[in-house]
Design an enzyme around this catalytic site. Structure first.
Site, PDB file in Angstrom:
ATOM      1  N   CYS A 136       1.719  -4.660  -0.689  1.00  0.00           N
ATOM      2  CA  CYS A 136       1.017  -5.627  -1.444  1.00  0.00           C
ATOM      3  C   CYS A 136      -0.524  -5.241  -1.702  1.00  0.00           C
ATOM      4  O   CYS A 136      -1.072  -4.381  -0.975  1.00  0.00           O
ATOM      5  CB  CYS A 136       1.101  -7.015  -0.401  1.00  0.00           C
ATOM      6  SG  CYS A 136       2.580  -7.235   0.229  1.00  0.00           S
ATOM      7  N   ARG A 164       0.864   1.660  -5.313  1.00  0.00           N
ATOM      8  CA  ARG A 164       1.601   1.258  -3.891  1.00  0.00           C
ATOM      9  C   ARG A 164       2.776   0.845  -3.932  1.00  0.00           C
ATOM     10  O   ARG A 164       3.553   1.085  -2.676  1.00  0.00           O
ATOM     11  CB  ARG A 164       0.419   0.237  -3.517  1.00  0.00           C
ATOM     12  CG  ARG A 164      -0.748   0.714  -3.119  1.00  0.00           C
ATOM     13  CD  ARG A 164      -1.850  -0.786  -2.992  1.00  0.00           C
ATOM     14  NE  ARG A 164      -3.055  -0.358  -2.263  1.00  0.00           N
ATOM     15  CZ  ARG A 164      -3.275  -0.965  -1.026  1.00  0.00           C
ATOM     16  NH1 ARG A 164      -2.614  -1.930  -0.643  1.00  0.00           N
ATOM     17  NH2 ARG A 164      -4.508  -0.610  -0.423  1.00  0.00           N
TER      18      ARG A 164
END
Ligand code: G6P
Length: 609
Positions: free
Chosen positions: A2, A27
């Site tokens: 996140c 990510r």
């Protein structure tokens, strides 16, 4: 993983937020969202499953405009990837983005439902929005509401919260998940990673554990865990907005080696609460699963298999769980006996390695407790096909020779091992000691990276050799294997690794003045044994290079070079001692003029058999 971006400015913040999200894309995530507060205090919320580009498309059709806003990329933990589960989560005029896990969300949800709150998502985060709203409904300001709500949240979080009725400010809180304030002129920003804010500022203030902060256009204020106003250092970043390139590094491999302190810290992010590993990092059914698991089977290829070999020592020594490790290319074609209640773990940087994927499919046909993948690519096949995924969060790895993926795999494996160890009776005190040691890794690795010059000099002595032998014992023997693999794959010097105890059963015959022997010898219980193995080498005129704990009592002598290493805990030694192996291989390859990032005949992701 996140990502969070926030802004309070005197211009429309939507483009800043979207660009920030783009910079966090590496990510990995499965949905994204943005909420801005409009001129009348109205919340404008846009969320989309898929890429930031999809979110951007929705915004083109229905633009958001506002001077305060928050945005998020979500990697599903509680609740499937779906628009309703994407952040920001809203309650009335409150919007919240969150990284981490609220452990007591079920209890809080029940309490809020009893008060009449209707939940729109299955996430743990939504309780935060309703709790803040509940406080503000009773007349509290946003800041007071946050101060009342935060002590009720157990687990790990980085939070950014806005309220329509207080459109000039944003509240931030950090516990177990990083958050940084970006300092601008007449505008302030927030993000989970400073990289997201580089287009708008290079001045950053990192929040510390327990900090609560408020940002406004004209300034920011931080209150520490004790409720005192705190001054935190302002960092001026030298990173350029295009830091996802090689930056100032000559090769991706070099950059990735130096990224390890951050990558290792990222692997821990949101997975610890106090000095304990959160079971929730293995998903919502972790408790049942961990109670059932009686043994572990690790399967992987290449560098990832070395991570498995290190972890075997940990699983058996610390967690007292029987553990086997096997190469995926072998496993998939055998008819292995898998005992019931086995946790089947695959390890893969790319998540696409064909042999590892087939090994997983092969195991799923058998009676396993669950399949877990330790992986760096969130949208990969292995992640999709495994019951549970534990992401390494190393960031994109471009160099064919794997570096930060390996050390972060070790970190992730250590977390799984500790969860099983706790189930098997590891005391809270012992767990605390191990967690502290994991938390210290980034710092120790940073110190080892300072030895780069020394390793560059050492490389000059190895560059003309044709062979090298690597030795280690116990959990350091796979580290020796990884050292040999790094050297051979990028410098094309023939390198072999042996468990040091095997030396006299064969390889000693190879030792002469042309065969450098490189040994990894931390100050562990096998130290004395390694010392006597090394004497066997010295007695035969071999050139010895020993990576040893500065406290281990190794001294330079004719033919013996000792590279002093920082004293670290035994658990993290395999991570720490891998770093000089990587740097040494890198410098030898550079001196030999090979194509460091793309060595001949090799591929980053081997998706064919
Ligand atoms: C290739 C790469 C290696 C990697 C191995 C396994 O050989 O060059 O760096 O260790 O595949 O890849 P994986 O993505 O499954 O970790």
């Amino acid at each position: 993983m996140c990502g969070i971006v926030g802004a309070v400015a005197q211009r429309n913040v939507t483009p800043i937020l979207i660009e920030g999200l783009r910079r966090l894309e590496y990510r990995g995530y499965d949905s994204a969202g943005v909420a801005v507060v409009g001129a009348q205090g109205e919340l404008q919320l846009t969320r989309a499953v898929g890429k930031v580009a999809q979110l951007d498309e929705s915004l083109e059709q229905q633009p958001n405009e506002g001077r305060t806003g928050i945005a998020h990329t979500r990697w599903a933990t509680h609740g499937v990837p779906a628009e309703r589960n994407s952040h920001p989560h809203v309650s009335g005029d409150i919007a919240v983005v969150h990284n981490g896990i609220i452990e007591n969300h079920e209890e809080l949800r029940a309490e809020l439902q009893a008060k009449g709150y209707v939940f729109a998502s299955e996430t743990d985060t939504e309780v935060v929005a309703h709790l803040v709203f509940e406080q503000m409904k009773d007349g509290a300001g946003l800041r007071a509401a946050m101060l009342a709500v935060l002590p009720r949240l157990h687990g790990a979080y980085a939070l950014a919260v806005v309220a329509g009725r207080e459109s000039q400010r944003m509240l931030l809180a950090r516990k177990g998940s990083p958050l940084v304030i970006g300092v601008g002129i007449g505008e302030h920003f927030a993000a989970s990673d400073a990289l997201a804010l580089l287009p708008v500022t290079n001045r950053f203030v990192y929040l510390e554990e327990g900090d609560i902060a408020e940002i406004r256009t004209g300034g920011y204020q931080i209150v520490d865990a004790q409720g005192q106003v705190a001054q935190r250092r302002l960092h001026v970043s030298s990173l350029s907005a295009d830091a996802v390139d090689k930056g100032t590094y000559r090769h991706f491999m070099q950059k990735e080696i130096f990224e390890q302190p951050t990558a290792l810290a990222n692997t821990l992010e949101g997975r610890l609460a106090g000095e304990r590993v959160l079971e929730a990092c293995l998903g919502p059914k972790a408790a049942d699963l961990l109670a059932r698991v009686k043994r572990v089977r690790l399967v992987a290829c290449g560098t990832s298999s070395h991570a498995g070999m290190v972890a075997r020592y940990w699983f058996e020594q610390i967690a007292k769980v029987p553990c086997q490790v096997e190469l995926a290319s072998e496993f998939r074609y055998r008819d292995p006996v898998i005992e019931p209640d086995t946790l089947f773990i695959t390890i893969s940087q790319s998540g696409e390695t064909a042999d590892t994927l087939e090994a997983l499919r092969h195991a799923k046909g058998k009676d396993i407790a669950a399949s877990l993948v330790i992986c760096n690519a969130p949208e990969s096949s292995l992640v999709r096909e495994s019951d549970i995924a534990l992401m390494t969060h190393a960031g994109p790895e471009r160099s064919v020779a794997s570096t930060k993926a390996f050390t972060t795999q070790l970190m992730a494996l250590a977390l799984v091992m500790l969860l099983l160890a706790r189930r098997n009776g590891l005391s809270a005190e012992e767990e605390r000691r191990h967690v502290k040691s994991l938390e210290s890794v980034a710092r120790v690795v940073e110190a080892v990276l300072q030895q780069d010059r020394q390793l560059q000099k050492l490389a000059e002595r190895l560059m003309h050799k044709n062979h090298a032998l690597f030795l280690g014992r116990g959990a350091m023997s796979p580290v020796a294997m990884e050292g040999a693999l790094k050297l051979k794959e990028i410098s094309y010097i023939h390198a072999e690794a042996y468990a040091a105890g095997e030396l006299k059963h064969g390889p000693l015959a190879l030792v002469d003045e042309h065969m450098p022997v490189i040994a990894v010898a931390p100050n562990d219980e096998l130290l004395e044994k390694v010392k006597s193995n090394l004497q066997e080498v010295a007695a035969r005129g071999g050139e010895l290079i020993v990576f040893a704990d500065r406290e281990a009592g190794f001294k330079d002598a004719p033919g013996v070079t000792v590279i002093g290493m920082p004293h670290a805990d035994e658990l993290i030694d395999p991570i720490v001692y891998t770093i000089p192996m990587q740097l040494l291989a890198y410098h030898v390859a550079v001196l030999r003029g090979t194509d460091v990032d793309q060595p001949r005949n090799l591929a980053k992701s081997v998706t064919v058999e």
